[in-house]
Scaffold this active site. Structure first.
Site, short mmCIF file in Angstrom:
data_model
loop_
_atom_site.label_atom_id
_atom_site.label_comp_id
_atom_site.label_asym_id
_atom_site.label_seq_id
_atom_site.Cartn_x
_atom_site.Cartn_y
_atom_site.Cartn_z
N GLU A 9 -1.79 -8.80 2.97
CA GLU A 9 -0.40 -8.62 3.40
C GLU A 9 0.13 -7.20 3.16
O GLU A 9 1.00 -6.98 2.33
CB GLU A 9 0.51 -9.61 2.66
N ASP A 10 -0.34 -6.25 3.89
CA ASP A 10 0.17 -4.88 3.84
C ASP A 10 -0.08 -4.16 2.53
O ASP A 10 0.46 -3.09 2.30
CB ASP A 10 1.67 -4.82 4.15
N ALA A 11 -0.88 -4.77 1.66
CA ALA A 11 -1.26 -4.03 0.46
C ALA A 11 -2.49 -3.23 0.82
O ALA A 11 -3.24 -3.61 1.72
CB ALA A 11 -1.56 -4.97 -0.67
N ILE A 36 1.48 -0.86 0.71
CA ILE A 36 1.80 -0.61 -0.70
C ILE A 36 0.47 -0.50 -1.45
O ILE A 36 -0.40 -1.35 -1.28
CB ILE A 36 2.62 -1.78 -1.28
N ARG A 52 -0.23 -7.01 15.19
CA ARG A 52 0.54 -5.77 15.40
C ARG A 52 0.05 -4.96 16.58
O ARG A 52 0.81 -4.17 17.15
CB ARG A 52 0.52 -4.94 14.13
#
Ligand SMILES: [Zn+2]
Length: 496
Positions: free
Chosen positions: A113-115, A254, A285
């Site tokens: 998740e976007d880490a 992140i 995306r």
């Protein structure tokens, strides 16, 4: 009026106007995105938003400036893949990111998740290292609490009679030496109170160590003594877990782990990625532009080229992936940009081929160091006796109604009571069981047989101490009962 975009669209006697360029409709920021014509449009919009939050090169005159806070990256690079607008606006003079080796791989669970996982050794070599220039103005007129200019200040900067343990810290004028390190509560400058003949110190408040970057004396040239100075601090901000990064395709991430280099996967050539990007970031995306940039960056690095990523330069007949795929093949790489990777942990070859290449990554100015919030116990509100809010005041994070509903739904009642009661405004009050009041009991004093004072609680309305019990209630409840009493509304509690 008829407008065409390119010269071959001109219809004689009909066309009156022509666009200067195909990219004329894009903003300055949008024109920096590589291959935006390959991306889903919201991603390009996110990219433009994030471009305003970068920790780039904001100014070359920081030495002469006194901005309250200025973020800058100290190891920037020129992107290997860039648009013609990048050069047109001379963005190389204000670079904001680095060319990172990015492997698209789901490695451990730290990249969900976007880490994203960052190579610790890259960080230690200066990858995305940044600094903050922060300026504090110290005005002796303000320190003395004066409003008008006519009043005598009675304070002057000086290092006369300073504490010997601070002797290394100040110059003769009481101002700090440039380059000195300051930690929390260290004195930054010293001044003398002329009326009391006392030496006082202005202290550095932040818990983050800083270096004195510059000291500027402010004044109109007519003041006899220095009364106003601007001290600029330099604060180091190496990337740490929790810091935010993004590439130019609206893909933010992140840092979840600074992974030891020796445990990172590596290619047959021994290349170890700087960043591990989770492949689940692609399907929904659809940032195909990032994939093209990966190929272009990799081939550019191998051939010693900077690739042009201006939109609308490729077409159905001249396919971008084919162009860069052939360039990659030309230097011995796989056409699709994939490579065999080996586990850094046990050295075994990973079964899947991994998409790996170079993507320009940007550091964003949102850092955990400025955002984290912790509290065990601390300040409470004067009226409600509940914890105060706000990071600066060591307050708590609101446990709101949605959070409450969530605990209720889970049936975790003890946790619910812990959050909303025990760790909030739990109070012990005296209640009269007979009349059901929490405001009628009061502390009464009597003298016993041996003339000693005895304290006991009794009910004012029932005039008897027999039914008094101690109960734990939220303090706001007592506050509510008192407020209602003030408007003649009686609140009665019953046991059932
Ligand atoms: Zn009573």
């Amino acid at each position: 009026m008829d407008i065409c975009v390119s010269g071959n669209e001109i219809i004689p006697n009909i066309t009156t106007h022509q666009e200067l360029k195909e990219t004329s409709f894009l903003s300055v920021l949008a024109r920096q995105i590589p291959y935006p014509d390959f991306n889903q449009s919201p991603r390009n919009m996110y990219s433009c938003q994030m471009a305003k939050q970068t920790m780039g090169t904001a100014s070359h005159t920081l030495r002469y400036r006194s901005d309250n806070k200025m973020y800058s990256i100290i190891t920037p690079q020129s992107p290997l893949v860039r648009t013609t607008a990048y050069d047109h606006y001379q963005f190389d003079k204000y670079p904001l990111g680095t060319n990172a080796v990015v492997a698209v791989i789901s490695y451990t669970g730290y990249d969900m998740e976007d880490a994203m996982i960052i190579n610790k050794a890259s960080m230690e070599r200066g990858f995305q290292a940044g600094v903050i220039h922060k300026t504090e103005v110290i005005d002796l007129r303000e320190v003395a609490g004066l409003r008008t200019n006519s009043q005598e200040v009675g304070l002057i900067f000086s290092s006369k009679d300073i504490d010997p343990k601070y002797s290394e810290m100040f110059d003769a004028d009481g101002l700090p030496f440039i380059g000195r390190k300051v930690c929390q509560d260290d004195p930054v400058c010293s001044y003398i109170d002329l009326t009391k003949n006392e030496t006082k110190y202005h202290k550095y408040k932040s818990s983050e160590p800083a270096f004195i970057y510059d000291v500027k004396v402010l004044g109109n040239g007519t003041d006899k003594e220095i009364q106003r100075v601007a001290i600029t601090y330099l604060i180091r901000r190496d990337p740490i877990i929790g810091d935010k990064f993004a590439n130019r395709h609206g893909q933010k991430g992140i840092c979840s782990f600074l992974w030891p280099q020796e445990n990172m996967p590596f290619t047959e050539n021994g290349i170890i990625p700087d960043i591990l990007f989770n492949p689940h970031g692609f399907p929904s995306r659809m940032t195909i532009g990032q994939m093209i940039e990966t190929l272009a960056g990799k081939s550019g690095a191998m051939h010693g080229l900077v690739h042009d990523s201006t939109p609308f330069t490729f077409s159905e007949d001249n396919v971008a992936s084919d162009y860069y795929g052939k360039l990659l093949e030309g230097c011995g790489f796989n056409y699709y940009g994939t490579e065999r990777l080996y586990s850094g942990v046990d050295g075994r070859r990973l079964e899947a081929k991994i998409f790996i290449g170079i993507v320009y990554y940007i550091r964003l100015r949102h850092m955990v160091g400025d955002k984290y919030q912790v509290r065990s116990t601390g300040p409470i509100d004067q009226i409600t006796h509940q914890p105060v809010k706000g990071r600066k005041r060591a307050g708590g994070i609101r446990f709101g109604e949605m959070e409450r509903d969530s605990l209720l739904a889970h049936g975790t009642t003890f946790l619910l009571q812990d959050r909303l009661f025990n760790n909030s405004d739990k109070t012990l009050v005296h209640m009269c069981k007979k009349c059901g009041s929490i405001i009628s009991p009061y502390l009464s004093k009597l003298k016993d047989n041996s003339e000693n004072q005895v304290e006991f609680w009794t009910c004012k309305t029932c005039d008897s101490p027999e039914n008094i019990v101690k109960v734990a209630i939220p303090f706001v409840l007592q506050y509510l009962v008192s407020e209602l009493a003030s408007v003649n509304i009686k609140v009665k509690f019953s046991a059932s």
